[in-house]
Write a protein that holds these residues in place. Structure first.
Motif, PDB file in Angstrom:
ATOM      1  N   THR A  62       0.873  -1.181   0.000  1.00 47.37           N
ATOM      2  CA  THR A  62       0.000   0.000   0.000  1.00 47.37           C
ATOM      3  C   THR A  62       0.913   1.236   0.000  1.00 47.37           C
ATOM      4  O   THR A  62       2.089   1.138   0.364  1.00 47.37           O
ATOM      5  N   GLN A  63       0.353   2.348  -0.410  1.00 45.02           N
ATOM      6  CA  GLN A  63       1.121   3.602  -0.411  1.00 45.02           C
ATOM      7  C   GLN A  63       0.677   4.470   0.759  1.00 45.02           C
ATOM      8  O   GLN A  63      -0.490   4.834   0.852  1.00 45.02           O
ATOM      9  N   LEU A  64       1.630   4.751   1.638  1.00 46.20           N
ATOM     10  CA  LEU A  64       1.344   5.700   2.715  1.00 46.20           C
ATOM     11  C   LEU A  64       1.890   7.052   2.259  1.00 46.20           C
ATOM     12  O   LEU A  64       3.088   7.172   1.974  1.00 46.20           O
ATOM     13  N   ALA A  94      -4.617  17.221 -10.943  1.00 44.57           N
ATOM     14  CA  ALA A  94      -5.711  16.370 -11.454  1.00 44.57           C
ATOM     15  C   ALA A  94      -5.173  15.220 -12.294  1.00 44.57           C
ATOM     16  O   ALA A  94      -4.307  15.411 -13.147  1.00 44.57           O
ATOM     17  N   HIS A  95      -5.687  14.034 -12.027  1.00 46.89           N
ATOM     18  CA  HIS A  95      -5.254  12.835 -12.753  1.00 46.89           C
ATOM     19  C   HIS A  95      -6.285  11.721 -12.604  1.00 46.89           C
ATOM     20  O   HIS A  95      -7.192  11.807 -11.786  1.00 46.89           O
ATOM     21  N   VAL A  96      -6.099  10.698 -13.411  1.00 51.60           N
ATOM     22  CA  VAL A  96      -6.861   9.460 -13.252  1.00 51.60           C
ATOM     23  C   VAL A  96      -5.827   8.416 -12.860  1.00 51.60           C
ATOM     24  O   VAL A  96      -4.724   8.397 -13.412  1.00 51.60           O
ATOM     25  N   ASP A  97      -6.138   7.548 -11.877  1.00 52.66           N
ATOM     26  CA  ASP A  97      -5.119   6.605 -11.385  1.00 52.66           C
ATOM     27  C   ASP A  97      -4.769   5.529 -12.415  1.00 52.66           C
ATOM     28  O   ASP A  97      -3.646   5.030 -12.444  1.00 52.66           O
ATOM     29  N   GLY A  98      -5.754   5.159 -13.225  1.00 56.56           N
ATOM     30  CA  GLY A  98      -5.506   4.090 -14.198  1.00 56.56           C
ATOM     31  C   GLY A  98      -5.187   4.660 -15.565  1.00 56.56           C
ATOM     32  O   GLY A  98      -5.038   5.872 -15.740  1.00 56.56           O
ATOM     33  N   LEU A 117      -7.671   5.241   2.690  1.00 55.89           N
ATOM     34  CA  LEU A 117      -8.090   5.384   4.096  1.00 55.89           C
ATOM     35  C   LEU A 117      -7.343   6.589   4.665  1.00 55.89           C
ATOM     36  O   LEU A 117      -6.103   6.637   4.640  1.00 55.89           O
ATOM     37  N   TYR A 118      -8.108   7.554   5.168  1.00 53.22           N
ATOM     38  CA  TYR A 118      -7.473   8.756   5.722  1.00 53.22           C
ATOM     39  C   TYR A 118      -7.177   8.560   7.202  1.00 53.22           C
ATOM     40  O   TYR A 118      -7.988   7.975   7.931  1.00 53.22           O
ATOM     41  N   LEU A 119      -6.010   9.072   7.610  1.00 54.89           N
ATOM     42  CA  LEU A 119      -5.552   8.825   8.984  1.00 54.89           C
ATOM     43  C   LEU A 119      -5.330  10.137   9.743  1.00 54.89           C
ATOM     44  O   LEU A 119      -4.490  10.227  10.620  1.00 54.89           O
ATOM     45  N   ALA A 166      -8.643  18.972   0.281  1.00 55.87           N
ATOM     46  CA  ALA A 166      -9.785  18.149  -0.163  1.00 55.87           C
ATOM     47  C   ALA A 166      -9.348  17.248  -1.305  1.00 55.87           C
ATOM     48  O   ALA A 166      -8.464  17.599  -2.094  1.00 55.87           O
ATOM     49  N   LEU A 167      -9.977  16.089  -1.366  1.00 56.06           N
ATOM     50  CA  LEU A 167      -9.871  15.255  -2.564  1.00 56.06           C
ATOM     51  C   LEU A 167     -10.991  15.760  -3.470  1.00 56.06           C
ATOM     52  O   LEU A 167     -12.168  15.602  -3.158  1.00 56.06           O
ATOM     53  N   CYS A 168     -10.619  16.441  -4.549  1.00 57.29           N
ATOM     54  CA  CYS A 168     -11.628  17.007  -5.454  1.00 57.29           C
ATOM     55  C   CYS A 168     -11.820  16.056  -6.613  1.00 57.29           C
ATOM     56  O   CYS A 168     -10.839  15.716  -7.294  1.00 57.29           O
ATOM     57  N   GLU A 183     -11.632  11.207 -12.357  1.00 54.03           N
ATOM     58  CA  GLU A 183     -10.539  12.183 -12.316  1.00 54.03           C
ATOM     59  C   GLU A 183     -10.586  12.871 -10.950  1.00 54.03           C
ATOM     60  O   GLU A 183     -11.661  13.235 -10.468  1.00 54.03           O
ATOM     61  N   HIS A 184      -9.411  13.028 -10.336  1.00 52.70           N
ATOM     62  CA  HIS A 184      -9.382  13.609  -8.995  1.00 52.70           C
ATOM     63  C   HIS A 184      -8.070  14.347  -8.780  1.00 52.70           C
ATOM     64  O   HIS A 184      -7.104  14.134  -9.512  1.00 52.70           O
ATOM     65  N   GLU A 185      -8.057  15.167  -7.748  1.00 55.11           N
ATOM     66  CA  GLU A 185      -6.816  15.854  -7.388  1.00 55.11           C
ATOM     67  C   GLU A 185      -6.809  16.088  -5.872  1.00 55.11           C
ATOM     68  O   GLU A 185      -7.877  16.060  -5.239  1.00 55.11           O
ATOM     69  N   GLU A 223      -0.677  18.838   7.950  1.00 56.44           N
ATOM     70  CA  GLU A 223      -0.189  17.501   7.581  1.00 56.44           C
ATOM     71  C   GLU A 223      -1.368  16.606   7.261  1.00 56.44           C
ATOM     72  O   GLU A 223      -2.362  16.589   7.993  1.00 56.44           O
ATOM     73  N   ARG A 224      -1.251  15.870   6.207  1.00 59.40           N
ATOM     74  CA  ARG A 224      -2.393  15.067   5.723  1.00 59.40           C
ATOM     75  C   ARG A 224      -1.883  13.680   5.348  1.00 59.40           C
ATOM     76  O   ARG A 224      -1.041  13.537   4.463  1.00 59.40           O
ATOM     77  N   TRP A 225      -2.411  12.656   6.027  1.00 63.62           N
ATOM     78  CA  TRP A 225      -1.968  11.279   5.785  1.00 63.62           C
ATOM     79  C   TRP A 225      -3.043  10.504   5.016  1.00 63.62           C
ATOM     80  O   TRP A 225      -4.228  10.596   5.338  1.00 63.62           O
ATOM     81  N   ALA A 226      -2.592   9.709   4.054  1.00 63.45           N
ATOM     82  CA  ALA A 226      -3.528   8.861   3.306  1.00 63.45           C
ATOM     83  C   ALA A 226      -2.851   7.522   3.010  1.00 63.45           C
ATOM     84  O   ALA A 226      -1.690   7.493   2.578  1.00 63.45           O
ATOM     85  N   LEU A 227      -3.572   6.445   3.260  1.00 63.44           N
ATOM     86  CA  LEU A 227      -3.063   5.102   2.942  1.00 63.44           C
ATOM     87  C   LEU A 227      -3.888   4.579   1.763  1.00 63.44           C
ATOM     88  O   LEU A 227      -5.116   4.519   1.840  1.00 63.44           O
TER      89      LEU A 227
HETATM   90  O1  LIG Z   1      -4.679  11.255  -0.921  1.00 62.29           O
HETATM   91  C1  LIG Z   1      -5.631  11.361  -1.675  1.00 62.29           C
HETATM   92  O2  LIG Z   1      -6.714  11.816  -1.317  1.00 62.29           O
HETATM   93  C2  LIG Z   1      -5.495  10.926  -3.126  1.00 62.29           C
HETATM   94  C3  LIG Z   1      -4.077  10.690  -3.569  1.00 62.29           C
HETATM   95  C4  LIG Z   1      -4.007  10.263  -5.008  1.00 62.29           C
HETATM   96  O3  LIG Z   1      -4.797  10.660  -5.808  1.00 62.29           O
HETATM   97  C5  LIG Z   1      -2.990   9.290  -5.433  1.00 62.29           C
HETATM   98  O4  LIG Z   1      -2.065   8.983  -4.652  1.00 62.29           O
HETATM   99  O5  LIG Z   1      -3.105   8.813  -6.584  1.00 62.29           O
END
Ligand SMILES: O=C(O)CCC(=O)C(=O)O
Ligand SMILES: [Fe+2]
Length: 287
Positions: free
Chosen positions: A146-148, A160-164, A197-199, A211-213, A268-270, A277-281
């Motif tokens: 997973t990516q922390l 802004a991007h699409v993950d796939g 998952l936001y931590l 924000a995740l837009c 599409e999100h950004e 500080e903002r953590w996301a797994l």
């Molecule tokens: O942390 C987030 O809310 C999204 C991060 C993201 O879009 C990504 O790592 O591809």
């Protein structure tokens, strides 16, 4: 030929998915937490292009314990590194720091039991979302890692991007170069569902930004009785966008304990500039 080989090896597929497990195997380490009765509805919303938000996926006590683990991890020298794009010299796309956590043999995780639990919980989602059986579109594949990500509080962002990445049908006309790209983007091409998952603190304030837009409607749920609940309640009335025009842009705040799921190939999100500080797994469930 050599560059084709290199594209295959270095090109994300081999390093990223070589030891991925099928959904059932990945879930064998940890029972899924989504209420079984609701998982099908969430999968449906994802397939409709919504951003599914589940509040309270972690309890407040679990979140607090995970945050203690994060503080320990952040204090380990060299564990969080600039993301690969910025490391390669391009800071125009994203400016977060990352650490890739692996299910097996990751000594950094040995003592960080709550963070390990979060990692396992994300990895158990694929089996739940597929309703405990193989999906029609093919079995889901769960990477070991997973990516922390840590977004520092100085306006850190991810544009802004699409993950796939879906190849247009004409790409096969590009011959060997097309084959090269196909291999090069192997793992990204195979991403199916993004699970985040936001931590952070549970009462994340809008002033903090971050924000995740998303260019997608939101389907908002909450665990009905805390993280051991047996059903989900719709936290917002219905499916925003259902029946009417889809909302062109939704803001999802990175509140602690919140799980977010969406179709990696579609949404599409950004990450808007963050002032805390903002953590996301994150886990990219693939196929
Ligand atoms: O942390 C987030 O809310 C999204 C991060 C993201 O879009 C990504 O790592 O591809
Ligand atoms: Fe993303």
């Amino acid at each position: 030929m050599a560059s084709l080989g290199l594209a295959f090896h270095e090109g994300l597929w081999w390093p990223l998915l070589r030891d991925a497990q099928d959904a059932k195997e990945a879930a064998s380490e940890c029972p899924g937490r989504l209420p079984a009765a609701s998982a099908a509805l969430l999968a449906k919303r994802i397939s409709e292009g919504a951003v599914v938000v589940v509040d309270g996926f972690l309890s407040s006590a679990e979140l607090a314990a995970t945050q203690r683990d994060l503080a320990l991890l952040a204090a380990m020298p060299g564990v969080l590194e600039l993301n690969p794009k910025a490391l390669a010299g391009d800071s125009s796309v994203r400016t977060d720091k990352v650490c890739y956590l692996r299910a097996q043999g990751d000594i950094r995780l040995e003592k960080l039991e709550r963070l390990q639990l979060c990692h396992r919980l994300l990895r158990s989602l694929a089996w739940q979302l597929s309703g405990g059986s193989e999906c029609e579109e093919g079995p889901l594949l769960v990477p070991q890692w997973t990516q922390l990500a840590l977004y520092g509080g100085s306006g850190t962002f991810y544009s802004a991007h699409v993950d796939g990445f879906t190849f247009p049908s004409w790409y096969c006309l590009t011959g060997l170069y097309g084959l090269y790209l196909f291999l090069r983007w192997g793992a990204v091409r195979r991403r199916a569902v993004t699970a985040i998952l936001y931590l952070n603190t549970e009462d994340w304030s809008e002033e903090y930004g971050g924000a995740l837009c998303c260019k997608a409607p939101v389907a908002h749920f909450a665990m009905a009785g805390g993280s051991t609940c047996d059903s989900l309640i719709a936290a917002a009335p219905g499916f925003e966008g259902e029946g009417g025009a889809p909302r062109p842009r939704s803001e999802v705040w990175p509140k602690g304990g919140r799980l977010v799921l969406f179709d990696s190939q579609v949404v599409e999100h950004e990450v808007c500039p963050t002032w805390r500080e903002r953590w996301a797994l994150t886990l990219w469930i693939s196929r």
